[in-house]
Motif scaffolding. Structure first.
Motif, PDB file in Angstrom:
ATOM      1  N   ARG A  12     -23.329 -12.366 -20.439  1.00  0.00           N
ATOM      2  CA  ARG A  12     -21.623 -13.370 -19.721  1.00  0.00           C
ATOM      3  C   ARG A  12     -22.162 -14.604 -21.014  1.00  0.00           C
ATOM      4  NH1 ARG A  12     -25.135 -17.354 -15.743  1.00  0.00           N
ATOM      5  NH2 ARG A  12     -26.680 -17.279 -17.331  1.00  0.00           N
ATOM      6  N   SER A  57     -15.135 -10.141 -12.981  1.00  0.00           N
ATOM      7  CA  SER A  57     -15.492 -10.097 -13.876  1.00  0.00           C
ATOM      8  C   SER A  57     -14.971 -11.267 -15.041  1.00  0.00           C
ATOM      9  CB  SER A  57     -15.565  -8.957 -14.682  1.00  0.00           C
ATOM     10  OG  SER A  57     -14.458  -9.191 -15.409  1.00  0.00           O
ATOM     11  N   ILE A  88     -20.907 -19.671 -11.863  1.00  0.00           N
ATOM     12  CA  ILE A  88     -20.906 -17.845 -12.598  1.00  0.00           C
ATOM     13  C   ILE A  88     -21.365 -17.247 -11.475  1.00  0.00           C
ATOM     14  CG2 ILE A  88     -20.960 -17.343 -14.806  1.00  0.00           C
ATOM     15  CD1 ILE A  88     -20.546 -20.017 -16.474  1.00  0.00           C
ATOM     16  N   ASP A  89     -22.361 -17.222 -11.457  1.00  0.00           N
ATOM     17  CA  ASP A  89     -23.589 -16.496 -10.765  1.00  0.00           C
ATOM     18  C   ASP A  89     -23.042 -15.702  -9.750  1.00  0.00           C
ATOM     19  OD1 ASP A  89     -25.076 -16.793 -13.311  1.00  0.00           O
ATOM     20  OD2 ASP A  89     -26.655 -17.680 -11.828  1.00  0.00           O
ATOM     21  N   HIS A 137     -21.376 -12.728 -11.925  1.00  0.00           N
ATOM     22  CA  HIS A 137     -23.056 -12.369 -12.709  1.00  0.00           C
ATOM     23  C   HIS A 137     -24.363 -12.112 -12.397  1.00  0.00           C
ATOM     24  CE1 HIS A 137     -26.097 -12.950 -16.184  1.00  0.00           C
ATOM     25  NE2 HIS A 137     -24.833 -11.967 -16.814  1.00  0.00           N
ATOM     26  N   VAL A 175     -19.389 -10.647 -18.226  1.00  0.00           N
ATOM     27  CA  VAL A 175     -18.897 -11.503 -17.238  1.00  0.00           C
ATOM     28  C   VAL A 175     -17.781 -12.601 -18.152  1.00  0.00           C
ATOM     29  CG1 VAL A 175     -18.857 -13.473 -15.395  1.00  0.00           C
ATOM     30  CG2 VAL A 175     -19.794 -11.162 -14.844  1.00  0.00           C
ATOM     31  N   THR A 176     -17.506 -13.400 -17.855  1.00  0.00           N
ATOM     32  CA  THR A 176     -16.320 -14.657 -18.694  1.00  0.00           C
ATOM     33  C   THR A 176     -16.195 -15.753 -18.108  1.00  0.00           C
ATOM     34  OG1 THR A 176     -15.651 -12.862 -20.690  1.00  0.00           O
ATOM     35  CG2 THR A 176     -14.845 -14.918 -20.875  1.00  0.00           C
ATOM     36  N   GLY A 214     -28.933 -16.249 -19.901  1.00  0.00           N
ATOM     37  CA  GLY A 214     -28.881 -16.765 -18.117  1.00  0.00           C
ATOM     38  C   GLY A 214     -29.891 -17.659 -17.968  1.00  0.00           C
TER      39      GLY A 214
END
Length: 683
Positions: free
Chosen positions: A420, A590, A608-609, A612, A620-621, A652
């Motif tokens: 990530r 992703s 983001i999660d 991800h 993941v970007t 993370g």
């Protein structure tokens, strides 16, 4: 008079660091125009001789101060000449300043109104920036580059009578799974680059190929794999300077920023509008497709030894004006330099719309309108096959790949990159909207400065030595409390909303590009009107989307989630940071676009999660769209500082280090401190 005096003072303060930006040039020219107009107005006004003389003297004093400032900056001095080109932005700012001063302003002419140009619109007249003229005068006898031998004349080929472009295209369409999509690349000797940075192994292999002498690349890596860094460092390895970079407008600022990170010994300049802020002596010139028409003339004579075309699928239509300009520029560069570096960057998979790549191959010099050229024709000849032979298709495809096609997916190089990561994409807010936002930010800073000075005076401390940071923190707290209870938008919350609105179309356009090149995209925003604007952009571009908002019933919400997850035609899901930040699974994507910044790193991580999470097979970007030169950039930096963004991106960590009110307060403190420092420097 007060409006003019404030403008002159702001210009003088802004030039304290010695750097002339496009914003300063616009303000300088607008102020000079307003001074001239005001002088004419005073001369024509019905005033007594003493009144007229007093006002003219004050205007002369301001004009003298402005001219003294310009003497140290030739780029500004040129704007005072009678024949200087007046930009649209300067005219608009002049009208805005006159309006603030209470002067009746004639409505802008129809030409000033922004309008989308039709496909058949005539080309804007060519311009040559003043700094480019200075460069040409400094080196008037620019000679072609004969540092390497020019290609030998084409040798006879048994394929001369065959139609080859069609079979070459079909060789890609018929390729099976597992067929090579990447030329053979050398192993890098080192991952380290100047400036203390380090490349990922897959990036370093392209740079190593350029160092070994390869000069044409179709770099088709998926988004998030660092194509920009690869191109900049390939140019360094090939000594391909000056370097021309043609890009979509939304990533122009980011290219200049990335050049500062990776090409630390080279100066980059961006072409804005008529090019008034261009540095003609820069090593890297970044120009967007939309203004290429008016700059193609001088760009073709500049003496470039390399050219990069980003989002190269933009030139797929060879009949379009921008495609013709790109192809003409590449041809002129090849005529000037024996072996220029030519790179086409695109994340669009090679198997889709393969005919669109004819223009890219022509840009790279592999083909012309009718046949393969040079090295490609020689390679096809060396196979000993013709299109009538059974093995021709596979062999021909490999010949094209070996010319410089490089295609890696995230999943292919997962070991190279974090699972990530967060990538910032700065964008410029141009035009009246950008000026208005920056003016509102200055007004907010000025209001806090006055509050600070009043509190200092009430305390009876007398002259201060430096800045009282405890008082700065208190003023920020007072402003924060006032903003929380305010009904208007003249505060930090209203400003962030306006910035979000201004970024909406740019962020949506970038998300649409990602969706076309890398598959499904999750798009996050805070405000409903930003989501509305983004969805309007997607609809105009024919991108299907679903939406997750706070006012939806549970059934509607689940139906929209299912549409994004299960329907391959739904490319984007537009999510509310509040409503969709927790509790849903969007791991089918992703790539995440954060059109607006949350106030805390925890909110950012939660968003983001959604992608991800366990079951995600690709790194993941998250792409943060940040408005450069505004409080938006300050807040991004504060989020990073508070939470240790490196830990968030790499392992993370979801540790919360501060609340949303902390970030708001810190942003106001930073804004006030900067304003006080600027005033102290001016004094």
């Amino acid at each position: 008079m007060s409006v003019l005096a404030d403008a002159v003072r702001e210009i003088r303060n802004a030039l304290g660091n010695g750097r002339v930006t496009s914003t300063i040039r616009t303000k300088f020219q607008a102020t000079a125009l307003l001074l001239r107009d005001e002088r004419a107005r005073v001369r024509a006004a019905e005033l007594s001789d003493s009144q007229r003389g007093e006002r003219l003297k004050r205007l002369d004093d301001l004009a003298t101060s402005l001219a003294k400032t310009a003497v140290r900056h030739p780029a500004l001095l040129a704007l005072l000449s009678e024949d200087a080109v007046v930009t649209d932005d300067a005219r608009a700012l002049e009208r805005e300043m006159a309006g603030r001063a209470g002067i009746d302003v004639a409505p802008p002419e129809e030409d000033d109104a922004p309008a989308e140009e039709p496909a058949t619109a005539p080309a804007k007249p060519g311009v040559v920036p003043q700094s480019v003229i200075s460069r040409q005068m400094a080196n008037p006898f620019l000679a072609p580059d004969f540092s390497a031998a020019r290609p030998a004349a084409a040798r006879p080929s048994r394929l001369s009578g065959w139609e080859l472009l069609g079979p070459l295209l079909r060789s890609f369409e018929r390729a099976g799974d597992g067929t090579s999509t990447t030329m053979e690349l050398p192993e890098p000797t080192s991952l380290a680059v100047p400036g203390g940075r380090e490349l990922m192994p897959h990036q370093a292999r392209v740079v190593a190929a350029a160092a070994e002498g390869h000069r044409t690349f179709l770099l088709a890596d998926e988004p998030g794999l660092g194509k920009t860094a690869q191109a900049l460092l390939a140019a360094e390895a090939a000594k391909a300077y000056p370097l021309l970079v043609v890009v979509p407008n939304v990533v122009k600022t980011n290219w200049v920023r990335e050049a500062g990170l990776w090409s630390t010994r080279r100066k980059a300049t961006a072409v804005q509008g008529n090019g008034d802020s261009v540095d003609g002596f820069a090593d890297i010139v970044v120009v967007n497709y939309d203004v290429l028409d008016r700059h193609a003339g001088w760009l073709g004579d500049f003496g470039f030894r390399g050219m990069v075309v980003d989002e190269a699928h933009f030139i797929k239509n060879k009949g379009s004006q921008r495609s013709q300009h790109v192809l003409e520029l590449s041809e002129r560069i090849r005529a000037f330099t024996a072996r220029p570096l030519l790179m086409a960057l695109t994340g669009t998979p090679l198997i889709n719309d393969i005919e669109d790549f004819l223009a890219i191959w022509e840009f790279l010099g592999w083909i012309d309108e009718k046949k393969p050229l040079g090295a490609l024709m020689d390679a096809l000849t060396d196979t000993g096959l013709t299109p009538a032979d059974p093995g021709f298709s596979a062999a021909a495809r490999q010949c094209v790949v070996d010319q410089g096609i490089v295609r890696r997916r995230k999943v292919d190089v997962a070991a190279d990159i974090p699972d990530r990561r967060i990538a910032d994409l700065p964008v410029e807010l141009d035009g009246a909207t950008g000026r208005s936002i920056r003016a509102a930010e200055r007004d907010l800073a000025r209001r806090m400065v006055i509050r600070y000075e009043d509190a200092l005076a009430a305390r009876g401390s007398g002259p201060r030595d430096g800045i009282d940071h405890d008082l700065v923190a208190k003023v920020a707290t007072w402003e924060q409390k006032d903003a929380a209870g305010a009904s208007n938008g003249d505060n930090v919350f209203g400003m962030m909303r306006r910035i979000g609105q201004a970024k909406a179309a740019l962020a949506a356009d970038y998300a649409a590009q990602l969706a076309r090149s890398a598959g499904k995209v999750v798009f996050f925003a805070k405000h409903v009107d930003v989501m509305d604007a983004a969805e309007e952009t997607f609809a105009k571009q024919g991108v299907r989307y679903s939406s997750i908002r706070g006012d939806q019933t549970p059934n509607v919400r689940q139906r929209n989630i299912d549409a994004f997850v299960e329907d391959p035609e739904v490319a984007v899901v537009v999510c509310s940071l509040t409503a969709a930040g927790v509790g849903i699974n969007l791991q089918v994507a992703s790539n995440v676009v954060l059109a607006e910044l949350p106030w805390t790193a925890a909110e950012q991580t939660q968003a983001i999660d959604r992608s991800h999470r366990i079951g995600q097979s690709e790194p993941v970007t998250a792409w943060r769209i940040i408005a450069a030169q505004t409080i938006d950039a300050r807040i991004a930096a504060l989020i990073d500082d508070k939470a240790g963004l490196a830990a968030v991106a790499l392992d993370g960590s979801e540790e919360e280090v501060g609340s949303s009110t902390d970030a708001q307060h810190a942003a106001l403190v930073a804004l006030l401190t900067e304003a006080l420092s600027a005033e102290a420097g001016a004094a």
